[in-house]
Write a protein that holds these residues in place. Structure first.
Motif, mmCIF file in Angstrom:
data_model
loop_
_atom_site.group_PDB
_atom_site.id
_atom_site.type_symbol
_atom_site.label_atom_id
_atom_site.label_comp_id
_atom_site.label_asym_id
_atom_site.label_seq_id
_atom_site.Cartn_x
_atom_site.Cartn_y
_atom_site.Cartn_z
ATOM 1 N N LYS A 44 47.868 37.361 51.184
ATOM 2 C CA LYS A 44 48.117 36.551 50.259
ATOM 3 C C LYS A 44 47.561 35.208 50.417
ATOM 4 O O LYS A 44 46.910 34.478 49.724
ATOM 5 C CB LYS A 44 49.648 36.216 50.228
ATOM 6 C CG LYS A 44 50.096 35.412 48.936
ATOM 7 C CD LYS A 44 51.462 35.484 48.845
ATOM 8 C CE LYS A 44 52.053 34.562 47.942
ATOM 9 N NZ LYS A 44 51.905 33.072 48.585
ATOM 10 N N LEU A 47 43.924 35.140 49.551
ATOM 11 C CA LEU A 47 43.606 35.023 47.982
ATOM 12 C C LEU A 47 43.560 33.537 47.700
ATOM 13 O O LEU A 47 43.175 32.788 46.949
ATOM 14 C CB LEU A 47 44.415 35.746 47.131
ATOM 15 C CG LEU A 47 44.390 37.366 47.378
ATOM 16 C CD1 LEU A 47 45.405 37.964 46.613
ATOM 17 C CD2 LEU A 47 42.928 37.867 46.965
ATOM 18 N N ILE A 58 35.380 41.793 46.034
ATOM 19 C CA ILE A 58 36.533 42.426 46.762
ATOM 20 C C ILE A 58 36.098 43.730 47.029
ATOM 21 O O ILE A 58 35.922 44.528 45.911
ATOM 22 C CB ILE A 58 37.706 42.342 45.910
ATOM 23 C CG1 ILE A 58 38.100 40.970 45.744
ATOM 24 C CG2 ILE A 58 39.070 42.959 46.585
ATOM 25 C CD1 ILE A 58 39.559 40.767 44.720
ATOM 26 N N LEU A 61 39.146 47.576 46.494
ATOM 27 C CA LEU A 61 40.321 46.972 45.794
ATOM 28 C C LEU A 61 41.473 47.956 45.864
ATOM 29 O O LEU A 61 42.763 47.404 46.055
ATOM 30 C CB LEU A 61 39.935 46.529 44.352
ATOM 31 C CG LEU A 61 40.804 46.219 43.319
ATOM 32 C CD1 LEU A 61 41.424 44.557 43.833
ATOM 33 C CD2 LEU A 61 40.586 46.003 41.982
ATOM 34 N N CYS A 64 44.330 47.201 48.773
ATOM 35 C CA CYS A 64 44.980 46.244 48.650
ATOM 36 C C CYS A 64 46.327 46.321 47.751
ATOM 37 O O CYS A 64 47.357 45.400 47.590
ATOM 38 C CB CYS A 64 44.518 44.927 48.576
ATOM 39 S SG CYS A 64 43.682 44.646 46.804
ATOM 40 N N VAL A 70 50.294 40.961 47.280
ATOM 41 C CA VAL A 70 49.045 40.799 47.013
ATOM 42 C C VAL A 70 48.565 40.805 45.439
ATOM 43 O O VAL A 70 47.818 40.156 44.898
ATOM 44 C CB VAL A 70 48.003 41.634 47.852
ATOM 45 C CG1 VAL A 70 46.527 41.577 47.358
ATOM 46 C CG2 VAL A 70 48.277 41.275 49.246
ATOM 47 N N GLN A 71 49.209 42.072 44.997
ATOM 48 C CA GLN A 71 48.979 42.137 43.432
ATOM 49 C C GLN A 71 49.283 40.771 42.717
ATOM 50 O O GLN A 71 48.680 40.626 41.568
ATOM 51 C CB GLN A 71 49.969 43.487 42.972
ATOM 52 C CG GLN A 71 49.044 44.587 43.184
ATOM 53 C CD GLN A 71 49.561 46.019 42.478
ATOM 54 O OE1 GLN A 71 49.278 45.784 41.454
ATOM 55 N NE2 GLN A 71 50.206 46.696 42.862
ATOM 56 N N ARG A 73 49.792 37.920 43.271
ATOM 57 C CA ARG A 73 48.757 36.684 43.452
ATOM 58 C C ARG A 73 47.587 36.933 42.987
ATOM 59 O O ARG A 73 46.904 35.888 42.547
ATOM 60 C CB ARG A 73 48.728 36.403 45.122
ATOM 61 C CG ARG A 73 47.762 35.053 45.709
ATOM 62 C CD ARG A 73 48.329 34.117 45.119
ATOM 63 N NE ARG A 73 47.618 32.856 45.475
ATOM 64 C CZ ARG A 73 46.666 32.474 44.257
ATOM 65 N NH1 ARG A 73 46.527 33.119 43.234
ATOM 66 N NH2 ARG A 73 46.009 31.369 44.756
ATOM 67 N N MET A 74 47.117 37.950 42.780
ATOM 68 C CA MET A 74 45.893 38.378 42.227
ATOM 69 C C MET A 74 45.731 37.972 40.676
ATOM 70 O O MET A 74 44.839 37.350 40.311
ATOM 71 C CB MET A 74 45.708 39.865 42.511
ATOM 72 C CG MET A 74 44.796 40.142 43.694
ATOM 73 S SD MET A 74 44.116 41.867 43.559
ATOM 74 C CE MET A 74 42.953 41.775 45.107
ATOM 75 N N LEU A 77 44.941 34.363 40.265
ATOM 76 C CA LEU A 77 43.650 34.270 40.756
ATOM 77 C C LEU A 77 42.829 34.760 39.677
ATOM 78 O O LEU A 77 41.789 33.806 39.497
ATOM 79 C CB LEU A 77 43.603 34.828 42.116
ATOM 80 C CG LEU A 77 42.291 34.611 42.683
ATOM 81 C CD1 LEU A 77 41.723 33.413 42.953
ATOM 82 C CD2 LEU A 77 42.212 35.474 43.969
ATOM 83 N N PHE A 78 42.629 35.609 39.133
ATOM 84 C CA PHE A 78 42.001 36.238 38.211
ATOM 85 C C PHE A 78 41.910 35.282 36.957
ATOM 86 O O PHE A 78 40.801 34.761 36.608
ATOM 87 C CB PHE A 78 42.193 37.532 37.967
ATOM 88 C CG PHE A 78 41.854 38.923 38.758
ATOM 89 C CD1 PHE A 78 41.950 38.664 40.217
ATOM 90 C CD2 PHE A 78 41.416 39.812 38.077
ATOM 91 C CE1 PHE A 78 41.199 39.558 41.111
ATOM 92 C CE2 PHE A 78 40.801 41.058 39.025
ATOM 93 C CZ PHE A 78 40.883 40.817 40.465
ATOM 94 N N LEU A 106 47.860 43.413 36.056
ATOM 95 C CA LEU A 106 46.456 43.454 36.819
ATOM 96 C C LEU A 106 45.464 44.221 36.083
ATOM 97 O O LEU A 106 44.172 43.954 36.215
ATOM 98 C CB LEU A 106 46.594 43.718 38.370
ATOM 99 C CG LEU A 106 45.382 43.430 39.262
ATOM 100 C CD1 LEU A 106 44.785 42.232 39.047
ATOM 101 C CD2 LEU A 106 46.038 43.887 40.660
#
Length: 245
Positions: A44, A47, A58, A61, A64, A70-71, A73-74, A77-78, A106
């Motif tokens: 995390k 990211l 990445i 992918l 992770c 992590v998912q 947080r992505m 971020l995306f 995601l």
């Protein structure tokens, strides 16, 4: 095309493509921040640091995705990167729609870009790769030999290189020439096997290890036999020379 997702089997060059993309962008835009993360090691915190990237790469992918945090947080971020027109590119071994436990949110963001699949390498393409690899080793192989090797190895560049190393090692025990007979001996036709019964992951791992060990053992035994034969021939030749002196 944001995000760009490249998927394909092991050894098809996904990581090399990702690195080439990063190198090209860094060359054309030296002022850009290019960050590359490995899926198997992403945290995390990684990211959080990637938030400043102009280009985020990445690799693997799918690895992770196992970490739920992590998912989660992505997703923002995306949104932040795509919303500010900063590029994301990722690789995965399987098409995103088939990644287990992938959050639908995601997945939706991945599908909002472009998903590109790498096709399996065909026999002529494998022959070209083998030719390039052999020339780099100072060895020029005939087309027949290249096509024979290509027909017997999988579409995995690393395994192709391993097969070529094995053949060149066999050839070095004789006159160094790579002929069809050398290929037949070093890389025999794979036997047709029946589909395996379903096994647990542990059983499959043990079986795979035993198979690898058996193949390696056969390889070493074959080399040992050839070396012994060559030494015996040399000893016999020496005896004949002594007798005729």
């Amino acid at each position: 095309y944001n995000p760009l997702v490249i998927y394909g089997g092991v050894g098809l060059g996904k990581t090399h493509l990702l690195q080439a993309l990063g190198n090209a962008v860094a060359s054309q835009h030296p002022e850009w921040s290019v960050i590359m993360l490995s899926g198997g090691q992403i945290s995390k915190d990684d990211l959080d640091g990637a938030e400043r990237a102009d280009l985020l790469l990445i690799d693997d992918l799918h690895l992770c995705i196992r970490d739920r945090e992590v998912q989660i947080r992505m997703i923002p971020l995306f949104d932040a990167m795509v919303g500010t027109e900063r590029q994301i590119a990722a690789t995965t071994d399987i098409i995103p729609q088939r990644i287990e436990k992938l959050d639908p949110k995601l997945l939706s963001r991945l599908q909002g870009g472009v998903i590109v699949g790498l096709k399996e390498i065909e026999i002529n393409e494998k022959a070209m790769i083998l030719s390039s690899k052999s020339k780099a080793r100072g060895v020029e192989l005939q087309e027949e030999v290249l096509l024979t090797i290509a027909a017997r190895v999988p579409a995995n560049v690393r395994e192709m290189e391993g097969a070529l190393n094995r053949i060149l090692l066999y050839a070095s025990l004789f006159d160094g020439q790579v002929t069809r007979s050398i290929v037949d001996e070093a890389l025999p036709q794979a036997a047709v096997v029946s589909p395996p019964e379903e096994r647990t992951e542990t059983e499959a791992s043990i079986a795979g290890a035993e198979t690898a060990s058996g193949e390696f053992g056969d390889f070493i035994t074959g080399l040992d036999t050839k070396v012994t034969d060559l030494l015996t021939q040399e000893e016999n030749a020496e005896k004949l020379r002594q007798e005729y002196k």
